[in-house]
Motif scaffolding. Structure first.
Motif, PDB file in Angstrom:
ATOM      1  N   ARG A 124       0.840  -1.214   0.000  1.00 16.73           N
ATOM      2  CA  ARG A 124       0.000   0.000   0.000  1.00 16.73           C
ATOM      3  C   ARG A 124       0.868   1.254   0.000  1.00 16.73           C
ATOM      4  NH1 ARG A 124      -3.364  -0.945   5.211  1.00 16.73           N
ATOM      5  NH2 ARG A 124      -4.514   0.947   4.630  1.00 16.73           N
ATOM      6  N   LEU A 128       1.073   3.791  -3.218  1.00 17.62           N
ATOM      7  CA  LEU A 128       0.641   5.169  -3.005  1.00 17.62           C
ATOM      8  C   LEU A 128       1.793   6.136  -3.249  1.00 17.62           C
ATOM      9  CD1 LEU A 128      -1.722   6.935  -2.242  1.00 17.62           C
ATOM     10  CD2 LEU A 128      -1.151   6.610   0.171  1.00 17.62           C
ATOM     11  N   TYR A 143      -6.676   7.657  -3.876  1.00 17.88           N
ATOM     12  CA  TYR A 143      -6.713   6.931  -2.611  1.00 17.88           C
ATOM     13  C   TYR A 143      -8.119   6.927  -2.027  1.00 17.88           C
ATOM     14  CZ  TYR A 143      -5.531   4.851   1.765  1.00 17.88           C
ATOM     15  OH  TYR A 143      -5.490   3.968   2.819  1.00 17.88           O
ATOM     16  N   GLU A 243      -8.049  -3.087  -1.765  1.00 19.62           N
ATOM     17  CA  GLU A 243      -7.382  -1.786  -1.793  1.00 19.62           C
ATOM     18  C   GLU A 243      -6.050  -1.876  -2.533  1.00 19.62           C
ATOM     19  OE1 GLU A 243      -5.252   1.124   1.425  1.00 19.62           O
ATOM     20  OE2 GLU A 243      -7.343   0.602   1.820  1.00 19.62           O
ATOM     21  N   LEU A 247      -5.164   0.129  -6.053  1.00 20.87           N
ATOM     22  CA  LEU A 247      -3.976   0.987  -6.177  1.00 20.87           C
ATOM     23  C   LEU A 247      -3.030   0.479  -7.266  1.00 20.87           C
ATOM     24  CD1 LEU A 247      -3.202   1.663  -2.397  1.00 20.87           C
ATOM     25  CD2 LEU A 247      -4.140   3.285  -4.054  1.00 20.87           C
TER      26      LEU A 247
END
Length: 254
Positions: A124, A128, A143, A243, A247
């Motif tokens: 993550r 990001l 996000y 998630e 991403l």
């Protein structure tokens, strides 16, 4: 979707102080599942604000992403990370169903849980950071999209399988109907698309949703075979995997 449903979802999914959420004694939390994606988006607002502010302070993409993910964990109290760790411990050792479920109930964390948390959290942060390196404003919007879409995926999985444990948390809280799960999924996908359009990345939305769908379906098949259904830990683990998948789609498409 009502304001009361959103407040109850926030009360359950986050650590935010939202006043008195109306929660009747016989209320079924699953009925609020269509509000989960919006609750996830709201939970991610502090992280998105950090992404925007950090760029003005000249922080590196890596430090910015680390701080934003830490803010998200603080906002949710690590609720979904806890589920991920428990599922990894229960399924990692190839144990029979009953043994795996007992391990998942244990509050202690094992090797598989630690490794899963490290891998997923680092993924993550890295993904990001890659988005932040391009531009902070689109990264903040994307996000928010990942936070919303992943909670739609977890609500759908919760609705799509029977409880693996009749006395488990997911069963006691009141499972969403299949219709409620589908609505949550559509709301989550819609918020992903809107946020991605704001970030001028519709291709990322399409690829991210496709990857998240694949990850969720794979995990659903796995727990159906290994556990015979879902648990609250499985629902939380779904959010984490979805998630990451969202991403990843945003990064690849960009």
């Amino acid at each position: 979707m009502s304001l009361a449903a959103l407040l109850r979802s926030l009360a359950f999914l986050t650590r935010f102080s939202i006043g008195r959420a109306r929660w009747p004694a016989d209320h079924r939390l699953g009925a609020d599942a269509p509000a989960f994606p919006l609750a996830g988006l709201i939970a991610a607002l502090p992280a998105a604000a950090i992404l925007l502010a950090a760029s003005r302070l000249g922080l590196s993409p890596e430090i910015t992403a680390l701080t934003a993910i830490a803010a998200m964990i603080a906002a949710t109290g690590g609720l979904h990370e806890d589920g991920l760790a428990d599922v990894a411990d229960g399924l990692g050792g190839q144990h029979p169903k009953d043994w795996a479920l007992e391990i998942m109930k244990d509050s202690r964390i094992g090797t598989y849980g630690v490794l899963a948390l490290l891998i997923v959290t680092l993924a993550r942060i890295a993904l990001l950071a890659a988005l932040c390196a391009r531009a902070p404003q689109p990264a903040a919007a994307l996000y928010l999209a990942a936070a919303a879409g992943s909670r739609g995926a977890m609500a759908w999985l919760w609705s799509s399988l029977p409880p693996a444990r009749a006395e488990g948390v997911a069963a006691r809280l009141g499972q969403p109907t299949q219709s409620e799960g589908r609505i949550a999924l559509v709301v989550g996908a819609g918020l992903v698309l809107l946020a991605a359009l704001a970030a001028a990345d519709p291709a990322g939305a399409v690829l991210g949703v496709a990857l998240a769908t694949g990850a969720t379906l794979w995990f659903r098949a796995l727990i159906r075979r290994r556990l015979g259904g879902q648990t609250g830990d499985c629902v939380g683990a779904t959010q984490q995997m979805a998630e990451v998948a969202l991403l990843l789609g945003f990064v690849i498409a960009g």
